[in-house]
Design a protein around this motif. Structure first.
Motif, mmCIF file in Angstrom:
data_model
loop_
_atom_site.group_PDB
_atom_site.id
_atom_site.type_symbol
_atom_site.label_atom_id
_atom_site.label_comp_id
_atom_site.label_asym_id
_atom_site.label_seq_id
_atom_site.Cartn_x
_atom_site.Cartn_y
_atom_site.Cartn_z
ATOM 1 N N ALA A 45 0.860 -1.185 0.000
ATOM 2 C CA ALA A 45 0.000 0.000 0.000
ATOM 3 C C ALA A 45 0.893 1.231 0.000
ATOM 4 O O ALA A 45 2.054 1.176 0.423
ATOM 5 N N PRO A 46 0.376 2.361 -0.447
ATOM 6 C CA PRO A 46 1.160 3.599 -0.389
ATOM 7 C C PRO A 46 1.511 3.957 1.043
ATOM 8 O O PRO A 46 0.908 3.461 2.005
ATOM 9 N N ASP A 47 2.475 4.835 1.194
ATOM 10 C CA ASP A 47 2.907 5.290 2.508
ATOM 11 C C ASP A 47 1.980 6.402 2.993
ATOM 12 O O ASP A 47 1.881 7.453 2.353
ATOM 13 N N PHE A 48 1.299 6.169 4.098
ATOM 14 C CA PHE A 48 0.377 7.160 4.655
ATOM 15 C C PHE A 48 1.176 8.310 5.255
ATOM 16 O O PHE A 48 2.088 8.098 6.051
ATOM 17 N N ASN A 49 0.814 9.529 4.886
ATOM 18 C CA ASN A 49 1.557 10.720 5.307
ATOM 19 C C ASN A 49 0.918 11.321 6.561
ATOM 20 O O ASN A 49 -0.113 11.996 6.485
ATOM 21 N N ALA A 50 1.531 11.087 7.701
ATOM 22 C CA ALA A 50 0.978 11.575 8.970
ATOM 23 C C ALA A 50 1.063 13.090 9.084
ATOM 24 O O ALA A 50 0.221 13.716 9.733
ATOM 25 N N ASP A 51 2.073 13.695 8.472
ATOM 26 C CA ASP A 51 2.185 15.154 8.503
ATOM 27 C C ASP A 51 0.982 15.793 7.817
ATOM 28 O O ASP A 51 0.429 16.792 8.297
ATOM 29 N N SER A 52 0.584 15.228 6.702
ATOM 30 C CA SER A 52 -0.568 15.745 5.971
ATOM 31 C C SER A 52 -1.852 15.550 6.771
ATOM 32 O O SER A 52 -2.686 16.458 6.870
ATOM 33 N N ALA A 53 -2.020 14.369 7.369
ATOM 34 C CA ALA A 53 -3.209 14.117 8.189
ATOM 35 C C ALA A 53 -3.278 15.092 9.357
ATOM 36 O O ALA A 53 -4.354 15.620 9.697
ATOM 37 N N ASN A 320 2.269 9.952 15.325
ATOM 38 C CA ASN A 320 2.514 8.500 15.337
ATOM 39 C C ASN A 320 1.212 7.718 15.412
ATOM 40 O O ASN A 320 1.068 6.664 14.779
ATOM 41 N N THR A 321 0.248 8.231 16.189
ATOM 42 C CA THR A 321 -1.051 7.567 16.278
ATOM 43 C C THR A 321 -1.799 7.696 14.958
ATOM 44 O O THR A 321 -2.392 6.719 14.466
ATOM 45 N N LEU A 322 -1.799 8.894 14.375
ATOM 46 C CA LEU A 322 -2.439 9.089 13.066
ATOM 47 C C LEU A 322 -1.841 8.145 12.028
ATOM 48 O O LEU A 322 -2.561 7.553 11.212
ATOM 49 N N LYS A 323 -0.522 7.995 12.073
ATOM 50 C CA LYS A 323 0.168 7.116 11.129
ATOM 51 C C LYS A 323 -0.274 5.671 11.289
ATOM 52 O O LYS A 323 -0.567 4.982 10.293
ATOM 53 N N ALA A 324 -0.336 5.192 12.517
ATOM 54 C CA ALA A 324 -0.700 3.795 12.763
ATOM 55 C C ALA A 324 -2.102 3.496 12.247
ATOM 56 O O ALA A 324 -2.336 2.476 11.587
ATOM 57 N N VAL A 325 -3.038 4.375 12.548
ATOM 58 C CA VAL A 325 -4.420 4.146 12.115
ATOM 59 C C VAL A 325 -4.538 4.295 10.602
ATOM 60 O O VAL A 325 -5.133 3.453 9.915
ATOM 61 N N GLY A 326 -3.965 5.375 10.064
ATOM 62 C CA GLY A 326 -4.076 5.611 8.634
ATOM 63 C C GLY A 326 -3.420 4.531 7.795
ATOM 64 O O GLY A 326 -3.994 4.056 6.806
ATOM 65 N N GLN A 327 -2.215 4.108 8.180
ATOM 66 C CA GLN A 327 -1.521 3.079 7.414
ATOM 67 C C GLN A 327 -2.261 1.747 7.489
ATOM 68 O O GLN A 327 -2.319 1.000 6.504
ATOM 69 N N THR A 328 -2.835 1.461 8.661
ATOM 70 C CA THR A 328 -3.589 0.209 8.796
ATOM 71 C C THR A 328 -4.803 0.202 7.894
ATOM 72 O O THR A 328 -5.040 -0.771 7.133
ATOM 73 N N VAL A 329 -5.614 1.257 7.915
ATOM 74 C CA VAL A 329 -6.826 1.302 7.095
ATOM 75 C C VAL A 329 -6.463 1.293 5.621
ATOM 76 O O VAL A 329 -7.101 0.605 4.808
ATOM 77 N N LEU A 330 -5.445 2.038 5.234
ATOM 78 C CA LEU A 330 -5.018 2.061 3.835
ATOM 79 C C LEU A 330 -4.578 0.674 3.380
ATOM 80 O O LEU A 330 -4.916 0.212 2.267
ATOM 81 N N THR A 331 -3.828 -0.022 4.227
ATOM 82 C CA THR A 331 -3.372 -1.367 3.871
ATOM 83 C C THR A 331 -4.542 -2.339 3.780
ATOM 84 O O THR A 331 -4.564 -3.220 2.899
ATOM 85 N N VAL A 332 -5.514 -2.196 4.666
ATOM 86 C CA VAL A 332 -6.724 -3.034 4.582
ATOM 87 C C VAL A 332 -7.379 -2.886 3.208
ATOM 88 O O VAL A 332 -7.764 -3.885 2.575
ATOM 89 N N LEU A 333 -7.495 -1.668 2.719
ATOM 90 C CA LEU A 333 -8.133 -1.426 1.427
ATOM 91 C C LEU A 333 -7.355 -2.105 0.298
ATOM 92 O O LEU A 333 -7.965 -2.634 -0.654
ATOM 93 N N TYR A 334 -6.048 -2.105 0.391
ATOM 94 C CA TYR A 334 -5.232 -2.669 -0.686
ATOM 95 C C TYR A 334 -5.184 -4.194 -0.650
ATOM 96 O O TYR A 334 -4.575 -4.807 -1.545
ATOM 97 N N GLN A 335 -5.814 -4.816 0.325
ATOM 98 C CA GLN A 335 -5.905 -6.280 0.337
ATOM 99 C C GLN A 335 -7.135 -6.775 -0.418
ATOM 100 O O GLN A 335 -7.303 -7.980 -0.607
ATOM 101 N N GLU A 336 -8.022 -5.870 -0.824
ATOM 102 C CA GLU A 336 -9.253 -6.304 -1.486
ATOM 103 C C GLU A 336 -8.985 -6.687 -2.926
ATOM 104 O O GLU A 336 -8.570 -5.868 -3.722
#
Length: 336
Positions: A45-53, A320-336
């Motif tokens: 999955a793409p790298d979730f950008n916590a700075d942007s979030a 760091n918390t935003l990153k963990a949640v965002g990267q997890t959800v993004l990766t979930v989507l890319y498993q479909e």
């Protein structure tokens, strides 16, 4: 989100029995039928950008408290619509008047952004964007609205960054994605309310959407709701109502989080059940949805000391918390 919404869920015995039988049968499969853990790989999955979030959370707070019937609320709504369009979403809005537990009429707006709108298989991602109009757990200025940086702002920030990330990615998820920002979630009874507490006084935006979907016969394969997902020191146990409605979805998401290295946040523990925006989606819209929400087991301040106080400002938000949640959800989507 509010502490007195927590209720220990008394699940029917047959539900537990069914789950137990399922896991027992899985454990009894021969090794030739199972896939060794090291051979299972996640689709990249793409790298979730916590700075942007983080910047998206900060922008919401800058409007002022996003309380219905205020200028800040109207300006933030227009900004959310513009950002979703900027990120390539097909945008739909739902304007409705919500009635609070004490009879107030609130001009409200659910905001829906659809990615790959023609796809048949869809995943629903939601967060609420309104802020609480009172600081009922604070010792000062209890009748003034709070910033809602984490309680509302963090989930929206994560989903905006997710939409931006997917738009810019060379490879897209193989599903349609609907992002809904629910309004009028945080309008339930104050902490010191003397009357009977009613779960239907919360989550008015998701209640409205569940009964008035933005598209006729809309459905989704599953859904994930994000609530209070950006605070320092946050942990996300298995929320009890999610385990009642969609235990396998919970376990899949938490497994992906663990494999990404976020097991200290997505903890393998029971967090108790509560009423949040995922409940009307499950009960009324009939879409399996889970809730990723900060719950602190064995802590009297279940949602954190800042919850429903003026401390819920940008100082509690952790990239760091935003990153963990965002990267997890993004990766979930890319498993479909």
């Amino acid at each position: 989100m509010k502490t007195n919404r927590i209720a220990l869920l008394l699940l029917a015995i047959f539900v537990f029995s069914g789950i137990a039988v399922y896991f027992k049968s899985c454990q009894e499969k021969s090794t030739s039928e199972s896939i060794p853990q090291e051979e299972i790989t996640l689709n990249p999955a793409p790298d979730f950008n916590a700075d942007s979030a983080y910047a998206f959370v900060e922008k919401q707070v800058a409007f002022g408290p996003r309380v219905n019937n205020t200028k800040a609320h109207d300006e933030c709504a227009a900004w959310l619509v513009a950002k979703l369009k900027q990120f390539g979403c097909e945008v739909t809005t739902q304007n409705f008047v919500a009635t609070t537990f004490d009879g107030k009429k609130l001009n409200s707006q659910n905001i829906i952004g659809s990615i790959n709108p023609t796809a048949t298989k869809r995943v629903l991602l939601t967060a609420h964007w309104d802020a609480r109009s009172i600081a009922d757990k604070d010792s000062i200025n209890k009748n003034k609205a709070i910033d809602g940086a984490n309680d509302g702002g963090s989930g929206v920030g994560v989903l905006l960054e997710l939409a931006r990330n997917i738009q810019q990615a060379k490879t897209k998820p193989n599903v349609g994605i609907d992002i809904i920002f629910f309004d009028t979630e945080d309008v339930g009874e104050p902490e010191d309310y003397k009357g009977e507490h009613g779960q239907n006084s919360w989550c008015l935006g998701s209640q409205y959407w569940a009964s008035h979907k933005h598209k006729d016969n809309y459905t989704a394969y599953y859904g994930i709701n994000l609530d209070m997902v950006g605070a320092k020191g946050a942990v996300f146990p298995h929320e009890g109502t999610s385990m009642q409605y969609a235990p396998m979805i919970v376990r899949n998401v938490w497994d992906i989080a663990s494999r990404l290295g976020y097991s200290t946040l997505f903890i393998d523990a029971d967090g108790g059940g509560l009423v949040d925006d995922h409940v009307p989606v499950n009960d009324v819209a009939k879409i399996q949805m889970i809730d990723i929400i900060e719950l602190r087991p064995n802590d009297p301040k279940t949602f954190g000391a800042y919850h429903h106080t003026h401390q819920d400002n940008m100082s509690v938000i952790d990239k760091n918390t935003l990153k963990a949640v965002g990267q997890t959800v993004l990766t979930v989507l890319y498993q479909e």
